[in-house]
Design a protein around this motif. Sequence first.
Motif, PDB file in Angstrom:
ATOM      1  N   GLY A   1       3.997   5.631  -5.578  1.00 57.68           N
ATOM      2  CA  GLY A   1       4.213   5.512  -7.023  1.00 57.68           C
ATOM      3  C   GLY A   1       5.438   4.682  -7.387  1.00 57.68           C
ATOM      4  O   GLY A   1       6.044   4.903  -8.439  1.00 57.68           O
TER       5      GLY A   1
ATOM      6  N   ALA B   1       2.522   1.628  -3.380  1.00 53.22           N
ATOM      7  CA  ALA B   1       1.559   2.108  -4.379  1.00 53.22           C
ATOM      8  C   ALA B   1       1.286   3.596  -4.166  1.00 53.22           C
ATOM      9  O   ALA B   1       1.238   4.379  -5.114  1.00 53.22           O
ATOM     10  CB  ALA B   1       0.260   1.300  -4.291  1.00 53.22           C
ATOM     11  N   ASN B   2       1.129   4.004  -2.904  1.00 58.79           N
ATOM     12  CA  ASN B   2       0.910   5.433  -2.603  1.00 58.79           C
ATOM     13  C   ASN B   2       2.067   6.290  -3.095  1.00 58.79           C
ATOM     14  O   ASN B   2       1.879   7.415  -3.552  1.00 58.79           O
ATOM     15  CB  ASN B   2       0.774   5.667  -1.089  1.00 58.79           C
ATOM     16  CG  ASN B   2      -0.471   5.017  -0.518  1.00 58.79           C
ATOM     17  OD1 ASN B   2      -1.346   4.573  -1.267  1.00 58.79           O
ATOM     18  ND2 ASN B   2      -0.544   4.927   0.806  1.00 58.79           N
TER      19      ASN B   2
ATOM     20  N   ALA C   1      -7.149  -3.686  -5.369  1.00 58.77           N
ATOM     21  CA  ALA C   1      -7.079  -2.218  -5.466  1.00 58.77           C
ATOM     22  C   ALA C   1      -5.630  -1.762  -5.617  1.00 58.77           C
ATOM     23  O   ALA C   1      -5.325  -0.841  -6.388  1.00 58.77           O
ATOM     24  CB  ALA C   1      -7.714  -1.581  -4.229  1.00 58.77           C
ATOM     25  N   ILE C   2      -4.729  -2.409  -4.897  1.00 60.15           N
ATOM     26  CA  ILE C   2      -3.302  -2.053  -5.011  1.00 60.15           C
ATOM     27  C   ILE C   2      -2.819  -2.393  -6.424  1.00 60.15           C
ATOM     28  O   ILE C   2      -2.136  -1.591  -7.073  1.00 60.15           O
ATOM     29  CB  ILE C   2      -2.468  -2.810  -3.955  1.00 60.15           C
ATOM     30  CG1 ILE C   2      -2.785  -2.277  -2.555  1.00 60.15           C
ATOM     31  CG2 ILE C   2      -0.966  -2.716  -4.255  1.00 60.15           C
ATOM     32  CD1 ILE C   2      -2.248  -3.125  -1.416  1.00 60.15           C
TER      33      ILE C   2
ATOM     34  N   GLU D   1       0.838  -1.210   0.000  1.00 65.86           N
ATOM     35  CA  GLU D   1       0.000   0.000   0.000  1.00 65.86           C
ATOM     36  C   GLU D   1       0.863   1.246   0.000  1.00 65.86           C
ATOM     37  O   GLU D   1       0.624   2.195  -0.761  1.00 65.86           O
ATOM     38  CB  GLU D   1      -0.880   0.024   1.254  1.00 65.86           C
ATOM     39  CG  GLU D   1      -2.321  -0.271   0.963  1.00 65.86           C
ATOM     40  CD  GLU D   1      -3.182  -0.110   2.212  1.00 65.86           C
ATOM     41  OE1 GLU D   1      -4.282  -0.634   2.178  1.00 65.86           O
ATOM     42  OE2 GLU D   1      -2.747   0.512   3.214  1.00 65.86           O
TER      43      GLU D   1
ATOM     44  N   GLY E   1      -4.455  -2.499  -9.090  1.00 64.91           N
ATOM     45  CA  GLY E   1      -5.049  -1.583 -10.054  1.00 64.91           C
ATOM     46  C   GLY E   1      -4.320  -0.253 -10.158  1.00 64.91           C
ATOM     47  O   GLY E   1      -4.416   0.431 -11.178  1.00 64.91           O
ATOM     48  N   ARG E   2      -3.650   0.147  -9.094  1.00 62.24           N
ATOM     49  CA  ARG E   2      -2.974   1.453  -9.157  1.00 62.24           C
ATOM     50  C   ARG E   2      -1.456   1.323  -9.059  1.00 62.24           C
ATOM     51  O   ARG E   2      -0.754   2.315  -8.893  1.00 62.24           O
ATOM     52  CB  ARG E   2      -3.525   2.402  -8.086  1.00 62.24           C
ATOM     53  CG  ARG E   2      -3.331   1.935  -6.677  1.00 62.24           C
ATOM     54  CD  ARG E   2      -4.225   2.718  -5.713  1.00 62.24           C
ATOM     55  NE  ARG E   2      -4.044   2.270  -4.350  1.00 62.24           N
ATOM     56  CZ  ARG E   2      -3.191   2.795  -3.499  1.00 62.24           C
ATOM     57  NH1 ARG E   2      -2.426   3.797  -3.855  1.00 62.24           N
ATOM     58  NH2 ARG E   2      -3.089   2.327  -2.272  1.00 62.24           N
ATOM     59  N   TRP E   3      -0.929   0.094  -9.148  1.00 60.42           N
ATOM     60  CA  TRP E   3       0.520  -0.115  -9.102  1.00 60.42           C
ATOM     61  C   TRP E   3       1.134   0.505 -10.355  1.00 60.42           C
ATOM     62  O   TRP E   3       0.598   0.349 -11.454  1.00 60.42           O
ATOM     63  CB  TRP E   3       0.818  -1.612  -9.029  1.00 60.42           C
ATOM     64  CG  TRP E   3       2.236  -1.949  -8.673  1.00 60.42           C
ATOM     65  CD1 TRP E   3       3.219  -2.323  -9.526  1.00 60.42           C
ATOM     66  CD2 TRP E   3       2.822  -1.953  -7.367  1.00 60.42           C
ATOM     67  NE1 TRP E   3       4.385  -2.563  -8.832  1.00 60.42           N
ATOM     68  CE2 TRP E   3       4.171  -2.338  -7.503  1.00 60.42           C
ATOM     69  CE3 TRP E   3       2.339  -1.656  -6.083  1.00 60.42           C
ATOM     70  CZ2 TRP E   3       5.050  -2.453  -6.421  1.00 60.42           C
ATOM     71  CZ3 TRP E   3       3.213  -1.772  -5.002  1.00 60.42           C
ATOM     72  CH2 TRP E   3       4.540  -2.158  -5.175  1.00 60.42           C
ATOM     73  N   ALA E   4       2.273   1.183 -10.206  1.00 58.57           N
ATOM     74  CA  ALA E   4       2.825   1.968 -11.316  1.00 58.57           C
ATOM     75  C   ALA E   4       3.637   1.144 -12.315  1.00 58.57           C
ATOM     76  O   ALA E   4       4.254   1.704 -13.215  1.00 58.57           O
ATOM     77  CB  ALA E   4       3.675   3.106 -10.754  1.00 58.57           C
TER      78      ALA E   4
END
Length: 353
Positions: free
Chosen positions: A242, A239-240, A267-268, A236, A270-273
């Motif tokens: 980036g 991911a936050n 959710a992680i 988390e 989905g937004r992993w860079a």
Amino acid sequence: MFGIFKRRPKEPGTVRIEPLGIDLPVLSNQSVLQAALEAGIDFPHSCKVGTCMACRSRLRSGKVKAIRDFSYVLSAEELKAGYILACQAKVAPGERIVLEVEIDSQRPHHPQITCQGRITAQTPLTHDIVELRVTLDQPLAYAAGQYAALRPAHIERAREYSFAAAPTPGGDRELRFFVRLTPGGQFTGWLFGEPRVGQMLEITGPGGDFWLRDAAAPLVFVAGGSGLAPVLSVLEAAANAGVARDAVFLFGARTQGDLYKLDVVEAIAGRWAATFRFVPVLSHEPPDSGWTGARGFVTEYLAAPHVPDIAGRHAYLCGPPPMIDAALTVLAAAGVADGHVHYDKFLDTSSLV
Ligand code: FES
């Protein structure tokens, strides 16, 4: 006439910790690590039982007595160079040692505090794991992957649990933990005995040396059981921030009923860079259950083709000791460098309750 000869108690042993330049007494019932932590020194450590090597330090002078033989974990070269494990070293009364600690410049520094927290939620996640939410009377700052010790007033010995969410800069008053029922465990027996929402806990933290090191290498995470907590916290936070490193996350469980927090992992992802692949692996799922995912022990998936280019990855492992030991063997055989493997053994056996 004979005088009464009274033997004077010997002075306690002492340790000088370099490069910090700190001198400390070490009582006969303390390890060097315990003495340092109890004096408020931010000494690198994680397992405290001689398995993770986080407290590895070099004895410059003096002698220590090993609680547990260091040669199980330190190499012949390390032993020859004078390395010891501070969590497994005692100092005899009157002895003075000088110890050199290797401090990783990236290592997070958050002061350890003791505060009071109220349990605000106790939510079952599986048949033997609950999520505990605790509201503190003051903010506690930690790094993703670290842990705190929890203790209700009537229980003497605190138990350590990893934070299960990314930290907020400046500290958090709301903490989350995943607690697994330990057969015969005093703390978990109390917690699982009846709902404990509203009860107070003493919280001491943060501690531990499991945190994501800065690097560009791709990653592999392996979690088993309640070992998901520090991995989720690290993922988390990454991911936050980036973090753009390819990652594979293997989550080992017995059956589908033992999988949990899949929505948070999704959710992680989905937004992993960068590329993120999540593989739950079930070891005891009934053959006719309809499960079409991976089966077997999670460590069997810790190699190509499931984890491509494994030799170049940095590995982060959390779970029970047999899982960690098997993973270390697989990673060593696959050519992953020792310094690129970080782990947190969850010692929730009855011998430690
Ligand atoms: S080996 Fe000493 S803290 Fe893990």
